[in-house]
Design an enzyme around this catalytic site. Structure first.
Site, PDB file in Angstrom:
ATOM      1  CG  ASP A  37      -2.167  -0.779   1.019  1.00 31.94           C
ATOM      2  OD1 ASP A  37      -2.435  -1.150  -0.133  1.00 31.94           O
ATOM      3  OD2 ASP A  37      -2.890  -1.020   2.010  1.00 31.94           O
ATOM      4  CE  LYS A  59      -6.634   0.711  -0.959  1.00 29.06           C
ATOM      5  NZ  LYS A  59      -7.562  -0.068  -0.163  1.00 29.06           N
ATOM      6  CG  MET A 173      -8.544   7.672   7.171  1.00 26.11           C
ATOM      7  SD  MET A 173      -9.538   6.256   6.672  1.00 26.11           S
ATOM      8  CE  MET A 173      -9.799   5.410   8.235  1.00 26.11           C
TER       9      MET A 173
HETATM   10  N1  SAH Z   1      -3.997   0.429   8.973  1.00 24.09           N
HETATM   11  C1  SAH Z   1      -3.463   1.753   9.244  1.00 24.09           C
HETATM   12  C2  SAH Z   1      -4.492   2.856   9.058  1.00 24.09           C
HETATM   13  C3  SAH Z   1      -4.956   3.029   7.628  1.00 24.09           C
HETATM   14  S1  SAH Z   1      -6.141   4.299   7.435  1.00 24.09           S
HETATM   15  C4  SAH Z   1      -2.902   1.775  10.663  1.00 24.09           C
HETATM   16  O1  SAH Z   1      -3.074   0.802  11.410  1.00 24.09           O
HETATM   17  O2  SAH Z   1      -2.264   2.772  11.030  1.00 24.09           O
HETATM   18  C5  SAH Z   1      -5.130   5.656   6.934  1.00 24.09           C
HETATM   19  C6  SAH Z   1      -5.047   6.680   8.026  1.00 24.09           C
HETATM   20  O3  SAH Z   1      -4.156   6.238   9.025  1.00 24.09           O
HETATM   21  C7  SAH Z   1      -4.503   8.026   7.578  1.00 24.09           C
HETATM   22  O4  SAH Z   1      -5.521   8.831   7.048  1.00 24.09           O
HETATM   23  C8  SAH Z   1      -3.992   8.593   8.884  1.00 24.09           C
HETATM   24  O5  SAH Z   1      -5.045   9.112   9.657  1.00 24.09           O
HETATM   25  C9  SAH Z   1      -3.495   7.340   9.582  1.00 24.09           C
HETATM   26  N2  SAH Z   1      -2.046   7.148   9.414  1.00 24.09           N
HETATM   27  C10 SAH Z   1      -1.431   6.101   8.843  1.00 24.09           C
HETATM   28  N3  SAH Z   1      -0.089   6.219   8.923  1.00 24.09           N
HETATM   29  C11 SAH Z   1       0.146   7.378   9.572  1.00 24.09           C
HETATM   30  C12 SAH Z   1       1.329   8.068   9.997  1.00 24.09           C
HETATM   31  N4  SAH Z   1       2.536   7.580   9.754  1.00 24.09           N
HETATM   32  N5  SAH Z   1       1.179   9.238  10.672  1.00 24.09           N
HETATM   33  C13 SAH Z   1      -0.029   9.733  10.955  1.00 24.09           C
HETATM   34  N6  SAH Z   1      -1.176   9.127  10.577  1.00 24.09           N
HETATM   35  C14 SAH Z   1      -1.098   7.969   9.908  1.00 24.09           C
END
Ligand code: SAH
Length: 262
Positions: A37, A59, A173
């Protein structure tokens, strides 16, 4: 008939390429095909074996390089070819990662699969911002919530209950929905002075943390141009970051050593 392969749905952690499990690294090295991803740190792909097929399924919000349905089909098809398939996802695959949907698809097709957890971005980003999500005296609970469906009250998310019964909220998000989120929380009794942190690109070398209150966080996000991926942390625990920074400054002045606060 060729033996069916196996699909590993693997958490890649929040960004720092060292915040990943030994199991994830081993599986990345074993994969014949790796479907990854957008939020997966590219350094992790360096663990892939020579000749492995690397497929980007990124995405960007609102845009889909590869539709979820296509991804599901690809996972099944590669496994049916007998391949070891690694589905690499940012953070943890079961936290807003659609890992559950992929597992259902694989189970329905009779494909062996395994889920490998990862450090979700809430945990990683909070730690790297010096914000403990629980803290004795100020937070006995936290919740991870999506902010993407926060619009005009038709969210299906019980902001009323979250505002009242959970001490720390971590909103995924949500940065592009800050005004709606603020409105929901204020309408349900959260104080406008409640501390809020925005953590952008948490745990990467580009991490940035912006701190304000419910009252001014949207304006701060605009003026500082906070962009996705970012998390919103709402709660008194945000103050611990400042406390730690203050103590570290003091220690630095007093003892002349100590880590500078990032
Ligand atoms: N599965 C992922 C989340 C995916 S949804 C997890 O467990 O972290 C995508 C959202 O995750 C983004 O919109 C943001 O809000 C958050 N996100 C993912 N990586 C991030 C990062 N390194 N720093 C801040 N927010 C993050």
């Amino acid at each position: 008939m060729r033996q069916t392969g196996k699909v590993y749905i693997v958490g890649a952690g929040p960004g720092d390429p060292e915040l990943v499990t030994l199991k994830a690294v081993r599986l990345i090295g074993a994969g014949d095909v790796i479907l990854y991803d957008r939020l997966v740190g590219k350094e992790l792909l360096a663990h892939a074996k020579p000749g492995a097929e690397l497929i980007y399924c990124g995405k960007a919000p609102g845009r889909h390089a590869m539709q979820q349905e296509m991804i599901n089909k690809a996972l099944v098809a590669y496994a049916q070819e007998g391949k070891t398939v690694v589905r690499l996802k940012g953070g943890d695959p079961f936290i807003f990662g659609r890992g559950g949907e992929e597992a259902l698809e694989l189970a329905a097709a009779g494909i062996p699969y395994e889920i490998v957890p990862g450090i979700t971005s809430a945990i990683g980003a909070a730690a790297y911002s010096s914000i403990p999500l629980t803290h004795r005296g100020s937070a006995a609970s936290f919740a991870c919530v999506t902010g993407s469906r926060c619009r005009g009250g038709e969210t299906g998310i019980r902001w009323d209950l979250l505002a009242h019964s959970v001490d720390t909220l971590v909103i995924y998000m949500g940065v592009s929905h800050l005004p709606d989120i603020r409105q929901e929380l204020l309408a349900h009794g959260k104080d406008a002075s409640t501390p809020v942190a925005l953590i952008e690109r948490g745990t990467t070398n580009k991490q940035r943390t912006v701190v304000g209150t419910l009252a001014d966080i949207h304006e701060l996000a605009e003026s500082q141009r906070v962009k996705n991926p970012a998390l919103i942390v709402v709660g008194e625990v945000v103050k611990v970051r400042e406390q730690l920074a203050g103590l570290e400054q003091q220690a630095l002045a007093e003892y002349g050593y100590g880590e500078m606060f990032g």
